[in-house]
Design a protein around this motif. Structure first.
Motif, short mmCIF file in Angstrom:
data_model
loop_
_atom_site.label_atom_id
_atom_site.label_comp_id
_atom_site.label_asym_id
_atom_site.label_seq_id
_atom_site.Cartn_x
_atom_site.Cartn_y
_atom_site.Cartn_z
N LEU A 191 -0.36 -8.70 -5.57
CA LEU A 191 0.84 -7.92 -5.23
C LEU A 191 1.12 -6.78 -6.22
O LEU A 191 1.41 -5.66 -5.78
CB LEU A 191 2.06 -8.84 -5.11
CG LEU A 191 2.09 -9.66 -3.80
CD1 LEU A 191 3.20 -10.68 -3.84
CD2 LEU A 191 2.25 -8.75 -2.58
N PRO A 192 1.05 -6.99 -7.54
CA PRO A 192 1.30 -5.87 -8.45
C PRO A 192 0.33 -4.71 -8.22
O PRO A 192 0.73 -3.54 -8.28
CB PRO A 192 1.08 -6.48 -9.84
CG PRO A 192 1.27 -7.92 -9.65
CD PRO A 192 0.84 -8.23 -8.28
N THR A 194 -1.08 -3.91 -5.43
CA THR A 194 -0.63 -3.26 -4.19
C THR A 194 0.54 -2.31 -4.47
O THR A 194 0.61 -1.19 -3.99
CB THR A 194 -0.21 -4.33 -3.16
OG1 THR A 194 -1.24 -5.30 -3.10
CG2 THR A 194 0.01 -3.74 -1.78
N LYS A 195 1.45 -2.87 -5.34
CA LYS A 195 2.63 -2.07 -5.70
C LYS A 195 2.21 -0.81 -6.44
O LYS A 195 2.70 0.28 -6.16
CB LYS A 195 3.56 -2.92 -6.57
CG LYS A 195 4.86 -2.25 -6.93
CD LYS A 195 5.68 -3.12 -7.87
CE LYS A 195 6.86 -2.35 -8.40
NZ LYS A 195 6.48 -1.36 -9.39
N GLN A 196 1.23 -1.00 -7.33
CA GLN A 196 0.75 0.14 -8.13
C GLN A 196 0.16 1.21 -7.21
O GLN A 196 0.42 2.40 -7.37
CB GLN A 196 -0.33 -0.37 -9.09
CG GLN A 196 -0.28 0.33 -10.41
CD GLN A 196 -1.21 -0.36 -11.42
OE1 GLN A 196 -1.85 -1.36 -11.12
NE2 GLN A 196 -1.28 0.20 -12.59
N ARG A 197 -0.58 0.70 -6.26
CA ARG A 197 -1.20 1.64 -5.32
C ARG A 197 -0.13 2.38 -4.52
O ARG A 197 -0.23 3.57 -4.24
CB ARG A 197 -2.15 0.89 -4.39
CG ARG A 197 -3.46 0.52 -5.10
CD ARG A 197 -4.31 -0.38 -4.27
NE ARG A 197 -4.84 0.29 -3.10
CZ ARG A 197 -5.44 -0.36 -2.10
NH1 ARG A 197 -5.55 -1.66 -2.14
NH2 ARG A 197 -5.92 0.32 -1.07
N LEU A 198 0.89 1.66 -4.15
CA LEU A 198 2.01 2.27 -3.41
C LEU A 198 2.66 3.37 -4.24
O LEU A 198 2.94 4.46 -3.75
CB LEU A 198 3.06 1.20 -3.10
CG LEU A 198 3.20 0.77 -1.64
CD1 LEU A 198 4.17 -0.38 -1.53
CD2 LEU A 198 3.65 1.93 -0.74
N ASP A 199 2.86 3.03 -5.52
CA ASP A 199 3.49 4.01 -6.43
C ASP A 199 2.65 5.27 -6.52
O ASP A 199 3.16 6.39 -6.42
CB ASP A 199 3.65 3.39 -7.84
CG ASP A 199 4.74 2.36 -7.86
OD1 ASP A 199 5.57 2.36 -6.91
OD2 ASP A 199 4.79 1.54 -8.81
N LEU A 219 -2.97 1.02 3.15
CA LEU A 219 -2.09 0.17 2.32
C LEU A 219 -1.34 -0.83 3.17
O LEU A 219 -1.22 -2.02 2.82
CB LEU A 219 -1.12 1.09 1.57
CG LEU A 219 -0.28 0.41 0.52
CD1 LEU A 219 -1.19 -0.12 -0.60
CD2 LEU A 219 0.72 1.37 -0.07
N ALA A 223 -1.35 -4.71 2.89
CA ALA A 223 -0.11 -5.49 2.74
C ALA A 223 0.00 -6.53 3.84
O ALA A 223 0.39 -7.67 3.60
CB ALA A 223 1.09 -4.55 2.75
N THR A 226 -2.26 -9.31 3.15
CA THR A 226 -1.69 -10.18 2.09
C THR A 226 -0.60 -11.06 2.67
O THR A 226 -0.55 -12.26 2.41
CB THR A 226 -1.13 -9.30 0.96
OG1 THR A 226 -2.11 -8.36 0.58
CG2 THR A 226 -0.73 -10.13 -0.25
#
Lengths: 318, 317
Positions: A191-192, A194-199, A219, A223, A226
């Motif tokens: 998850l982190p 994924t979040k980083q990629r989103l950012d 993405l 997600a 996941t």
């Protein structure tokens, strides 16, 4: 010449004297026999009754028979009957037979945990009939400490085995629980990222809507995957946990049952334990007093060294 | 025979009669007095003798003795509890000697249990005491134990300081012998082999004169180790063997194993692996008998090392 003169005055009336002496001795013996007989209840009228036991363990000829704590008779003999059961013949003083009824029970108990075995008969109800000569009364054997312990062991064994199985099941690295937790952890670790990629995606949003849209699609797919994975795992956990809980419940029930058994056994034994401990303490204290006194007495005290405190020897090479 | 002769004989008979009578009389008196004297003796001996220790002190002594017995059986936790009980009693009656004895003993048990912090804490109570004055012998014991603790931790200089303090407080040759042994050990570990041998010899002569066999064996082992490190192998083996014979007599299993390992290692240093393995195997058997798994593992490693060396140099086997 004879050594004793026939006219010796000491022998006048000797027959009477001897006769009196012998008579007194015979009376004395008879009185003694009567006293011993009375003491031993030889002259008391007795009634013979029987009880049937699976085993003769703890029952011997002469074992006391009690009713409400009073000795009312004894075991006269015991033998195996045709069915290989132990037939115990009790000799009961007839005057006490009025309390022994057909619904009376006989139990083999111990007087204290380390005392002699005693057959205790419970008084029967007023409605029940009297037990006649050669009658049979019911018999049960109270459980000894060893039997109670064995029983508890049998009860505890499956419960402990269940617990062991559950713990083993939970701890098994290849088992469902550990694998599920592992998968959850892996998913959570993802998850982190994924979040980083989103950012980074949002930061690059200005660079081009098309590119961003493609990235967002990828993405979102990631997600979604996941989430699906987490959902699947959650379902698996949902499915597995009830089974585990059910097994845990069963084990807890087993433990509760065993605890109750232990409680019962303890309650049965408890009233006697404090007095036993107290008696034990008294005996130990008495013995210590005696030993202390002996220690202080000559010549024993010459051989006993007065205790003195010593420092523990410490070796230079330890 | 003339008249005079008869007269003399008569006088002789008379005087003999007097002697006989006197003897009879005195023996009668003796026979009458003997039972009375015996009764008086019994009364004298049988009367209650006041104990030299009070009940409280006796109780503390009992705890102390039970603790020692527990320690010897290897029940260290129990020994510790009992020493602490004895300590509590001694503190409650402000018995300084008893307090010191049980502090040092409890500290020794803590060391055995691996709780070095508590061991130090207990000893500091004696070594840093200001309100109470402990006897020098107890200070010496405490400093000796402190030196051993520092030695365990590899703090050789500090260990040496405590050994020095222990020696300065020791007022009898009984404790001096073992202090020289520990001093020698410190020097050996520091690599000063000559000093180690010097202290070992001092310890040896003191321990021999005190007839302290365990410490005599320790002195011999210390000298052997130092000599082996110096390369004086044949002398080293001789000292090890002397130590071994004493340790065998005392049935000190761990020390027996140490001596055997020492001899084995001395042979190994001379590249005589065949002999070395024989001694290692004897040591292994002793250690296995003690149930010391870790010790056995270490000896097995020594044997393997020896076997590897001998396979590389088959001629020197």
């Amino acid at each position: 010449m004879g050594l004793i003169k026939e006219t010796d005055e000491r022998f006048i009336g000797i027959e009477k004297k001897i006769g009196l002496f012998v008579a007194a001795a015979v009376i004395g013996i008879l009185v003694a026999v009567a006293a011993v007989g009375l003491q031993s209840d030889i002259f008391t009228s007795k009634t013979r009754i029987y009880l049937i036991a699976d085993s003769g363990q703890g029952i011997n000829e002469g074992t006391a028979v009690k009713l409400s704590g009073f000795k009312i008779g004894k075991v006269k003999r015991l033998y195996l009957d045709d069915a290989a059961k132990v037939k115990v013949e009790l000799s009961i003083k007839t005057k006490y037979m009025r309390w022994i009824r057909t619904d009376s029970d006989a139990r083999l108990i111990k007087e204290g945990f380390i005392g002699d075995s005693v057959i205790e008969i419970t008084p029967g109800s007023a409605k029940a009939k009297d037990v006649r000569e050669d009658g049979i009364i019911a018999f049960e054997r109270t459980r000894g400490l060893g039997e109670i312990a064995a029983e508890l062991k049998d009860e505890l064994k499956p419960a402990l085995s269940d617990i062991k199985q559950i713990v083993g099941y939970i701890n098994d690295p290849q088992g469902d629980v550990r694998q599920t937790l592992k998968s959850l952890r892996i998913a959570a670790e993802g998850l982190p990222a994924t979040k980083q990629r989103l950012d980074s995606l949002l930061a690059d949003a200005d660079k081009g809507v098309n590119t961003s849209a493609k990235k967002i699609d990828a993405l979102l797919d990631s997600a979604k995957q996941t989430i699906n994975s987490v959902d699947g795992l959650a379902k698996k956990v949902d499915k597995d946990i009830p089974a585990i809980l059910e097994r845990a419940n069963k084990s807890v029930e087993n433990i509760q049952k065993t605890t109750e058994e232990i409680k019962k056994a303890t309650e049965q034994a408890a009233p006697q334990i404090p007095s036993m401990i107290e008696k034990g303490n008294d005996i130990a204290e008495g013995a210590k007093e005696v030993v202390d006194s002996v220690k202080k007495t000559w010549p024993v005290r010459l051989f006993i060294k007065t205790p003195e405190e010593k420092t523990l020897e410490v070796d230079s090479y330890e | 025979m003339n008249k005079t002769g008869k007269g003399q004989r008569a006088i002789g008979y008379r005087s003999k009669g007097i002697y006989v009578r006197a003897l009879n009389y005195s023996s009668t008196v003796l026979y009458r007095l003997l039972p009375i004297a015996f009764c008086l003796l019994l009364i004298g001996c049988g009367g209650y003798k006041e104990p030299t220790l009070s009940d409280t002190q006796l109780k503390a002594a009992e705890f102390n003795q039970r603790a020692e017995s527990a320690f010897k059986k290897g029940s260290y936790r129990r020994a510790l509890n009992l020493y602490n009980e004895a300590l509590k009693i001694n503190r409650s009656i402000e018995n300084i000697d008893g307090t010191a004895i049980n502090i040092v003993s409890a500290s020794a048990v803590y060391r055995k249990l691996g709780d070095k912090e508590s061991a130090h804490k207990y000893l500091d109570e004696i070594l840093n005491a200001t309100a109470v004055t402990y006897r020098p012998m107890h200070i010496s014991d405490a400093a000796f134990l402190k030196a051993l603790l520092q030695l365990d931790e590899g703090k050789y200089d500090s260990a040496k300081d405590w050994t020095d303090r222990s020696l300065s407080s020791c007022d009898n040759p009984q404790c001096q012998g073992k202090i020289y042994n520990i001093w020698g050990r410190i020097e050996l570990l520091k690599g000063d082999l000559t000093s180690a041998i010097t202290y070992g010899n001092k310890g040896l002569s003191l321990n021999k004169s005190n007839e302290d066999e365990a410490e005599t064996a320790n002195s011999l082992r210390l000298i052997a180790e130092a000599k082996a490190a110096k390369g004086e192998y044949s002398e080293a083996i001789k000292f090890y063997e002397d130590a071994l014979s004493i340790d065998k007599k005392l049935e000190a299993s761990r020390k027996i194993a140490m001596d055997l390992v020492g001899i084995g290692t001395t042979f190994f240093k001379q590249k005589m692996c065949g002999d070395a393995v024989k001694y290692y195997q004897r040591a292994l058997s002793v250690i296995e008998g003690l149930g010391d798994v870790q010790g056995a593992k270490e000896i097995v490693e020594m044997i393997n090392k020896c076997s590897q060396t001998s396979s590389k140099n088959p001629d020197k086997k």
